[in-house]
Design a protein around this motif. Structure first.
Motif, mmCIF file in Angstrom:
data_model
loop_
_atom_site.group_PDB
_atom_site.id
_atom_site.type_symbol
_atom_site.label_atom_id
_atom_site.label_comp_id
_atom_site.label_asym_id
_atom_site.label_seq_id
_atom_site.Cartn_x
_atom_site.Cartn_y
_atom_site.Cartn_z
ATOM 1 N N ILE A 92 20.477 71.167 24.564
ATOM 2 C CA ILE A 92 20.143 69.983 25.353
ATOM 3 C C ILE A 92 19.606 70.489 26.683
ATOM 4 O O ILE A 92 20.132 71.442 27.253
ATOM 5 N N ASN A 93 18.572 69.847 27.191
ATOM 6 C CA ASN A 93 17.946 70.233 28.443
ATOM 7 C C ASN A 93 18.987 70.268 29.561
ATOM 8 O O ASN A 93 19.532 69.240 29.950
ATOM 9 N N ARG A 94 19.261 71.446 30.084
ATOM 10 C CA ARG A 94 20.325 71.587 31.085
ATOM 11 C C ARG A 94 19.973 70.915 32.409
ATOM 12 O O ARG A 94 20.849 70.452 33.121
ATOM 13 N N PHE A 95 18.673 70.834 32.722
ATOM 14 C CA PHE A 95 18.274 70.152 33.949
ATOM 15 C C PHE A 95 18.485 68.646 33.819
ATOM 16 O O PHE A 95 18.886 67.983 34.774
ATOM 17 N N ALA A 96 18.222 68.116 32.641
ATOM 18 C CA ALA A 96 18.472 66.693 32.392
ATOM 19 C C ALA A 96 19.963 66.410 32.478
ATOM 20 O O ALA A 96 20.377 65.405 33.068
ATOM 21 N N ILE A 97 20.774 67.288 31.910
ATOM 22 C CA ILE A 97 22.234 67.117 31.961
ATOM 23 C C ILE A 97 22.721 67.169 33.406
ATOM 24 O O ILE A 97 23.544 66.353 33.818
ATOM 25 N N ALA A 98 22.199 68.104 34.192
ATOM 26 C CA ALA A 98 22.602 68.214 35.602
ATOM 27 C C ALA A 98 22.264 66.928 36.362
ATOM 28 O O ALA A 98 23.063 66.454 37.176
ATOM 29 N N ALA A 99 21.098 66.358 36.096
ATOM 30 C CA ALA A 99 20.702 65.115 36.757
ATOM 31 C C ALA A 99 21.602 63.956 36.315
ATOM 32 O O ALA A 99 21.987 63.120 37.143
ATOM 33 N N LEU A 100 21.945 63.911 35.035
ATOM 34 C CA LEU A 100 22.820 62.851 34.522
ATOM 35 C C LEU A 100 24.226 62.973 35.093
ATOM 36 O O LEU A 100 24.886 61.972 35.365
ATOM 37 N N ILE A 101 24.680 64.201 35.290
ATOM 38 C CA ILE A 101 25.989 64.427 35.918
ATOM 39 C C ILE A 101 25.962 63.916 37.358
ATOM 40 O O ILE A 101 26.893 63.254 37.810
ATOM 41 N N ALA A 102 24.874 64.199 38.071
ATOM 42 C CA ALA A 102 24.742 63.745 39.458
ATOM 43 C C ALA A 102 24.758 62.221 39.554
ATOM 44 O O ALA A 102 25.244 61.662 40.536
ATOM 45 N N LEU A 103 24.234 61.544 38.530
ATOM 46 C CA LEU A 103 24.228 60.083 38.508
ATOM 47 C C LEU A 103 25.548 59.494 38.018
ATOM 48 O O LEU A 103 25.741 58.281 38.044
ATOM 49 N N GLY A 104 26.456 60.347 37.524
ATOM 50 C CA GLY A 104 27.735 59.864 37.014
ATOM 51 C C GLY A 104 27.658 59.327 35.599
ATOM 52 O O GLY A 104 28.557 58.616 35.155
ATOM 53 N N LEU A 105 26.596 59.675 34.873
ATOM 54 C CA LEU A 105 26.429 59.188 33.510
ATOM 55 C C LEU A 105 26.987 60.167 32.482
ATOM 56 O O LEU A 105 27.215 59.804 31.332
ATOM 57 N N VAL A 106 27.203 61.402 32.907
ATOM 58 C CA VAL A 106 27.722 62.459 32.042
ATOM 59 C C VAL A 106 28.741 63.263 32.847
ATOM 60 O O VAL A 106 28.586 63.426 34.054
ATOM 61 N N VAL A 107 29.767 63.738 32.175
ATOM 62 C CA VAL A 107 30.744 64.650 32.780
ATOM 63 C C VAL A 107 30.855 65.869 31.885
ATOM 64 O O VAL A 107 30.482 65.831 30.715
ATOM 65 N N MET A 108 31.360 66.937 32.446
ATOM 66 C CA MET A 108 31.589 68.147 31.660
ATOM 67 C C MET A 108 33.049 68.193 31.242
ATOM 68 O O MET A 108 33.945 67.989 32.056
ATOM 69 N N ASN A 109 33.274 68.432 29.952
ATOM 70 C CA ASN A 109 34.609 68.613 29.405
ATOM 71 C C ASN A 109 34.652 70.062 28.937
ATOM 72 O O ASN A 109 34.225 70.373 27.839
ATOM 73 N N GLY A 110 35.131 70.939 29.816
ATOM 74 C CA GLY A 110 35.014 72.370 29.557
ATOM 75 C C GLY A 110 33.562 72.762 29.746
ATOM 76 O O GLY A 110 33.004 72.577 30.816
ATOM 77 N N ASP A 111 32.933 73.247 28.694
ATOM 78 C CA ASP A 111 31.507 73.578 28.769
ATOM 79 C C ASP A 111 30.659 72.630 27.930
ATOM 80 O O ASP A 111 29.501 72.911 27.640
ATOM 81 N N VAL A 112 31.241 71.479 27.560
ATOM 82 C CA VAL A 112 30.552 70.500 26.723
ATOM 83 C C VAL A 112 30.271 69.227 27.539
ATOM 84 O O VAL A 112 31.190 68.640 28.092
ATOM 85 N N PRO A 113 28.995 68.808 27.604
ATOM 86 C CA PRO A 113 28.708 67.552 28.298
ATOM 87 C C PRO A 113 29.149 66.353 27.458
ATOM 88 O O PRO A 113 28.995 66.338 26.241
ATOM 89 N N VAL A 114 29.740 65.355 28.131
ATOM 90 C CA VAL A 114 30.250 64.159 27.461
ATOM 91 C C VAL A 114 29.736 62.943 28.210
ATOM 92 O O VAL A 114 29.811 62.875 29.443
ATOM 93 N N ILE A 115 29.222 61.968 27.479
ATOM 94 C CA ILE A 115 28.716 60.744 28.088
ATOM 95 C C ILE A 115 29.889 59.906 28.597
ATOM 96 O O ILE A 115 30.938 59.830 27.963
ATOM 97 N N THR A 116 29.723 59.311 29.774
ATOM 98 C CA THR A 116 30.763 58.465 30.357
ATOM 99 C C THR A 116 30.568 57.019 29.886
ATOM 100 O O THR A 116 29.547 56.689 29.284
ATOM 101 N N SER A 117 31.527 56.178 30.195
ATOM 102 C CA SER A 117 31.387 54.763 29.835
ATOM 103 C C SER A 117 30.201 54.151 30.582
ATOM 104 O O SER A 117 29.469 53.331 30.036
ATOM 105 N N ARG A 118 30.001 54.559 31.801
ATOM 106 C CA ARG A 118 28.829 54.102 32.566
ATOM 107 C C ARG A 118 27.539 54.581 31.895
ATOM 108 O O ARG A 118 26.560 53.835 31.814
ATOM 109 N N GLY A 119 27.538 55.810 31.406
ATOM 110 C CA GLY A 119 26.377 56.339 30.698
ATOM 111 C C GLY A 119 26.076 55.545 29.433
ATOM 112 O O GLY A 119 24.913 55.288 29.107
#
Length: 74
Positions: free
Chosen positions: A30-57
């Motif tokens: 998965i595009n790591r830059f896209a994931i970083a941007a989604l994390i900054a928006l609060g749409l994704v969180v990291m669970n260990g080293d795995v990105p996980v979509i939030t309820s807001r996402g």
């Protein structure tokens, strides 16, 4: 209309968000830059080293899906 879940996401960010909705079928890359941007928006969180979509996402994805369909129809 509620603007709380309206985001101007790039196509890469939309794809990353869509790919994260089903954790069992996670793609190998998965595009790591896209994931970083989604994390900054609060749409994704990291669970260990795995990105996980939030309820807001999930809400943004559901709301944005109809907007994406309207863009395709135009």
């Amino acid at each position: 209309m509620n603007d709380e879940f309206d985001y101007e996401l790039t196509p890469d960010q939309w794809e990353a968000l869509k790919n994260l909705r089903n954790t069992a079928a996670r793609p190998p890359r998965i595009n790591r830059f896209a994931i970083a941007a989604l994390i900054a928006l609060g749409l994704v969180v990291m669970n260990g080293d795995v990105p996980v979509i939030t309820s807001r996402g999930r809400k943004v994805l559901v709301r944005g899906s109809s907007c994406l369909l309207l863009d395709l129809a135009a």
